[in-house]
Design an enzyme around this catalytic site. Structure first.
Site, PDB file in Angstrom:
ATOM      1  N   LYS A 114     -34.247  98.622  18.010  1.00 41.91           N
ATOM      2  CA  LYS A 114     -35.533  98.029  18.403  1.00 41.91           C
ATOM      3  C   LYS A 114     -36.321  98.967  19.306  1.00 41.91           C
ATOM      4  O   LYS A 114     -37.532  99.087  19.176  1.00 41.91           O
ATOM      5  CB  LYS A 114     -35.320  96.693  19.124  1.00 41.91           C
ATOM      6  CG  LYS A 114     -34.953  95.538  18.205  1.00 41.91           C
ATOM      7  CD  LYS A 114     -35.041  94.211  18.962  1.00 41.91           C
ATOM      8  CE  LYS A 114     -34.560  93.052  18.119  1.00 41.91           C
ATOM      9  NZ  LYS A 114     -34.454  91.804  18.912  1.00 41.91           N
ATOM     10  N   LYS A 197     -32.564  93.081   3.471  1.00 39.72           N
ATOM     11  CA  LYS A 197     -32.375  91.706   3.904  1.00 39.72           C
ATOM     12  C   LYS A 197     -33.702  90.947   3.874  1.00 39.72           C
ATOM     13  O   LYS A 197     -34.738  91.513   4.221  1.00 39.72           O
ATOM     14  CB  LYS A 197     -31.872  91.798   5.357  1.00 39.72           C
ATOM     15  CG  LYS A 197     -31.070  90.644   5.829  1.00 39.72           C
ATOM     16  CD  LYS A 197     -30.467  90.983   7.192  1.00 39.72           C
ATOM     17  CE  LYS A 197     -30.505  89.745   8.059  1.00 39.72           C
ATOM     18  NZ  LYS A 197     -29.899  89.948   9.371  1.00 39.72           N
ATOM     19  N   LYS A 200     -38.696  88.144   7.988  1.00 38.91           N
ATOM     20  CA  LYS A 200     -40.089  87.834   8.296  1.00 38.91           C
ATOM     21  C   LYS A 200     -40.893  89.101   8.517  1.00 38.91           C
ATOM     22  O   LYS A 200     -42.104  89.103   8.383  1.00 38.91           O
ATOM     23  CB  LYS A 200     -40.168  86.947   9.533  1.00 38.91           C
ATOM     24  CG  LYS A 200     -39.586  87.618  10.760  1.00 38.91           C
ATOM     25  CD  LYS A 200     -39.929  86.870  12.019  1.00 38.91           C
ATOM     26  CE  LYS A 200     -39.705  87.722  13.253  1.00 38.91           C
ATOM     27  NZ  LYS A 200     -38.485  88.528  13.298  1.00 38.91           N
TER      28      LYS A 200
END
Ligand code: TRP
Length: 334
Positions: A114, A197, A200
């Site tokens: 991240k 995967k 969103k």
């Protein structure tokens, strides 16, 4: 034997959950709540480790809670609450941060991913200590088992290390939890890009099935899912990722195995198969969507249910936190 305690949570990161959250987590939680004393939170304090619009965050938090309930998490059976409603989370996270190594936190692969994605200037200290807050979530409730996906397993391992370290230094304050990858929890992939995967944050939403979408949109996305030119319904994740993914989705919502699906569609084409997947998914999602929208029509009632559950969570969390404060040597207010 007393009932084992279970804890899990999800971030309120979108207006609607997607099929991966539903099949990989909510369906499993719904089953596990029968067997365990289960706590499920909407982790809004985790969500703010990356920038959020305040009004949207509030709305997404309600929507996520409504979808838990609509999917069958029963707020009279499980303790379903919003993380920030229970102050002990932030307080225990502080205590745990003082026994967490800087290097230890720096080895968390999700943080590394991240922080790379957002860049140094957008990487907050909160993003770095995210796993410590997650450890607090789990340890406050004397949790035995934590159902999580692969990507969260390292955080549960850190939680175990922190529990053992605290217990060794200050005495047995915490149960040491086990991560479990629930049986039947399957990883769901993007329908247009079946090697990544379902998420969103996909560039395009053409391959993402949203629980709260109108079912006609969901139906279309399934009929347009990427397959291959082989033409047989056969489970082969490497050679036939699109078909394998549709089989996983169909298997989860109809409770059938890959072998049973292969038999059912032997000698039939992808058109037939996709229609069956479409009908099964629509039948599964439609009542959940309807119920979630009903719950969202009465936010005052939803907030009331969440408040009752937050009070249940508070009672358990406060007992742990108070014991921890004593053990660490904080002078209690007289
Ligand atoms: N970090 C988890 C995720 O993003 C969510 C989470 C927060 C969680 N606290 C938790 C999961 C405690 C299990 C237990 O998926």
């Amino acid at each position: 034997m007393t009932t084992q305690r279970l804890y899990s949570g999800m971030q309120p990161s979108a207006d609607s959950l997607q099929a991966g959250n539903y099949i990989g987590a909510l369906m499993q939680w719904r089953n596990m709540q029968e067997e365990y004393d289960a706590f499920f939170s909407v982790v809004d304090l985790h969500a703010i480790t990356v920038p959020q619009d305040p009004a949207e965050l509030r709305e997404k938090t309600r929507r996520t809670a409504a979808q838990y309930i609509a999917a069958g998490i029963e707020p009279s059976k499980s303790t379903l609450y919003v993380q920030s409603h229970v102050r002990a989370h932030a307080e225990l996270a502080w205590i745990l941060s003082t026994i967490t190594g800087f290097g230890e936190a720096g080895r968390m692969t999700q943080f590394k991913d991240k922080s790379q994605r957002y860049g140094e200037s957008a990487t907050s200290v909160g993003l770095f200590t995210y796993p410590v807050l997650m450890a607090a979530d789990i340890l406050l409730y004397q949790t035995n088992v934590v159902p999580v996906g692969d990507d969260q397993k390292q955080h549960v391992e850190l939680t175990r290390d922190l529990a053992e370290r605290f217990n060794a230094r200050f005495g047995e304050a915490f149960v040491v939890p086990e991560p479990v990858i629930p049986q039947g929890s399957a990883r769901i992939y993007d329908l247009q890009n079946p090697t990544s995967k379902m998420s969103k944050s996909a560039d395009s939403h053409a391959g993402v099935l949203w629980l709260l979408d109108d079912v006609s949109v969901t139906a279309k996305k399934i009929m347009r899912a990427v397959t291959d030119s082989d033409g047989t319904v056969r489970y082969d994740r490497d050679a036939k990722p699109g078909v394998a993914n549709l089989m996983t989705i169909y298997g989860a919502v109809t409770d059938t195995t890959a072998a049973e699906i292969e038999d059912e569609f032997a000698g039939r084409g992808y058109g037939d198969f996709k229609k069956a997947v479409r009908d099964a998914v629509v039948a599964e999602f439609e009542p959940v969507r309807t119920r979630a929208l009903e719950l969202l029509d009465d936010p005052a009632e939803l907030d009331r249910v969440l408040a009752v559950n937050a009070a249940k969570a508070d009672a358990v969390a406060d007992a742990t936190l108070s014991d921890v404060y004593d053990r660490v040597g904080l002078l209690r207010r007289g």
